[in-house]
Design an enzyme around this catalytic site. Structure first.
Site, PDB file in Angstrom:
ATOM      1  N   HIS A  36       0.833  -1.202   0.000  1.00 26.22           N
ATOM      2  CA  HIS A  36       0.000   0.000   0.000  1.00 26.22           C
ATOM      3  C   HIS A  36       0.871   1.256   0.000  1.00 26.22           C
ATOM      4  O   HIS A  36       0.619   2.188   0.759  1.00 26.22           O
ATOM      5  CB  HIS A  36      -0.911   0.023   1.229  1.00 26.22           C
ATOM      6  CG  HIS A  36      -1.912  -1.067   1.289  1.00 26.22           C
ATOM      7  ND1 HIS A  36      -2.559  -1.424   2.465  1.00 26.22           N
ATOM      8  CD2 HIS A  36      -2.396  -1.899   0.336  1.00 26.22           C
ATOM      9  CE1 HIS A  36      -3.392  -2.416   2.226  1.00 26.22           C
ATOM     10  NE2 HIS A  36      -3.305  -2.729   0.939  1.00 26.22           N
ATOM     11  N   PRO A  37       1.890   1.357  -0.836  1.00 26.87           N
ATOM     12  CA  PRO A  37       2.750   2.542  -0.797  1.00 26.87           C
ATOM     13  C   PRO A  37       2.034   3.783  -1.332  1.00 26.87           C
ATOM     14  O   PRO A  37       1.333   3.725  -2.342  1.00 26.87           O
ATOM     15  CB  PRO A  37       3.921   2.149  -1.714  1.00 26.87           C
ATOM     16  CG  PRO A  37       3.315   1.188  -2.694  1.00 26.87           C
ATOM     17  CD  PRO A  37       2.295   0.412  -1.902  1.00 26.87           C
TER      18      PRO A  37
END
Length: 373
Positions: free
Chosen positions: A310-311
């Site tokens: 989930h960057p």
């Protein structure tokens, strides 16, 4: 089990309140994941004003002074250019969007000069503010047989799951990875949950070809802080689009993140050892019952935790000196250039990033259309 430790059932965590435990909501229909390619591109692939170039590597943006006029890319080693009449929209993600900006001379001047890249525009926030969910996965053995997919998804069980999917689009192959999740508060008095837990109905083990379903029957329960404050960076190390950028997540660098992660693991333990779980003969595999203090749990977290992919945040929206894009997703100081992906999020969302990223695309489309009319 969740109710026994004070976590209520919430049938719609995307509704009025997020707090509680529920079946996961996912972009799945008819047993198939509804990707953006399937839902947005497939219906319009034959439009005359749309050209999709595959197997292409974007190498840089074409700049005319402080205006972006196109994109330079290569296909099978052949360098090509696509010129933009109005604007270029970069949607390469939290790692590759800042990479592309830096390759194009947009970013931190000293960093770019050290790599031999001509500075076209100074933006110190490019590649900074990298945030991600850092997730320890607690592991639990389930003694009662026939419950988890370790029993129902291996050997003949796997053949049954394949047949069930082929005929009815149901079963293990039709579900999301974590079909149950909970959003909980680390302490009383919070306005909204700050921790997330998710149940995966199987144990996996490493293999030369990647994770595989374990022979041991059990389940995996991940637990983590939803809005971590730890920030890292992603930057290019060479002026070559074929070389991946250097990624430094800097997980747990903010002390509250460590405290919240330990609290999440303790809540996971409380649920899995609640009286309602007794019939399933559950026993803890990891972190292990011998790890009881905060320091012992944190030490295990540092060894076992990993990204949930989930960057966000590396081309963040805002008006402060470290912001990369404005409220219209326009890159500060460069005309004709927008960024539309998870990199523009200033902070992490309270949950997964798939749906919010789709929303960013929807909003960006409206902005581009409005600017053209």
């Amino acid at each position: 089990a969740a109710a026994q430790v004070g976590i209520r059932h919430n049938p719609d965590y995307n509704g009025a309140s997020q707090e509680g435990i529920a079946m996961s909501q996912a972009t799945i229909a008819g047993g198939r994941r509804m990707s953006t390619a399937r839902c947005y591109l497939d219906p319009v692939r034959n439009r005359q004003n749309l050209h999709i170039e595959t197997q292409a590597l974007t190498e840089g943006l074409v700049l005319d002074g402080k205006r972006c006029t196109g994109v330079r890319y290569s296909v099978a080693g052949e360098v090509r250019e696509a010129r933009a009449g109005r604007a270029v929209v970069v949607s390469a993600g939290a790692f590759n969007s800042p990479q592309l900006l830096e390759l194009s001379g947009i970013g931190q001047p000293e960093r770019l000069r050290n790599l031999g890249i001509e500075v076209r525009h100074e933006l110190p926030g490019v590649g900074e503010n990298l945030r991600d969910h850092y997730v320890p996965r607690t592991r639990w053995q389930v003694g009662k047989k026939g419950i988890t997919f370790n029993d129902r998804g291996r050997g003949l069980g796997l053949a049954h799951q394949v047949l069930r999917y082929a005929l009815f689009r149901q079963g293990m192959l039709a579900m999301t990875g974590a079909p149950i999740r909970a959003f909980v508060c680390s302490r009383e008095g919070l306005e909204a949950p700050d921790l997330m837990l998710g149940w995966i109905p199987m144990l996996t083990e490493p293999s030369p070809r990647g994770p595989r379903i374990s022979r041991q029957s059990g389940l995996t329960l991940y637990a983590h802080a939803m809005r971590p404050e730890s920030k890292g960076q992603v930057h290019i190390t060479v002026a070559d689009a074929r070389r991946p950028p250097a990624i430094n997540f800097n997980f747990l660098s903010s002390p509250p993140d460590a405290e919240l992660t330990v609290r999440a693991v303790r809540i996971a333990r409380a649920i899995m050892t609640a009286p309602a779980m007794t019939p399933f003969q559950v026993s803890e595999v990891a972190p292990g019952g011998d790890r009881t203090t905060d320091d012992e749990i944190l030490d295990w977290v540092k060894k076992a935790a990993e990204t949930t992919y989930h960057p966000v945040g590396t081309c963040k929206m805002g008006s402060d000196p470290m912001a990369v894009v404005d409220a219209q997703l326009r890159v500060h100081g460069i005309a004709g250039l927008r960024v539309a992906d998870a990199s523009i999020m200033p902070t992490l969302t309270s949950g997964n990033t798939n749906a919010p990223s789709i929303m960013i695309g929807e909003k960006a489309a409206d902005m581009v259309l409005n600017a053209a009319t």
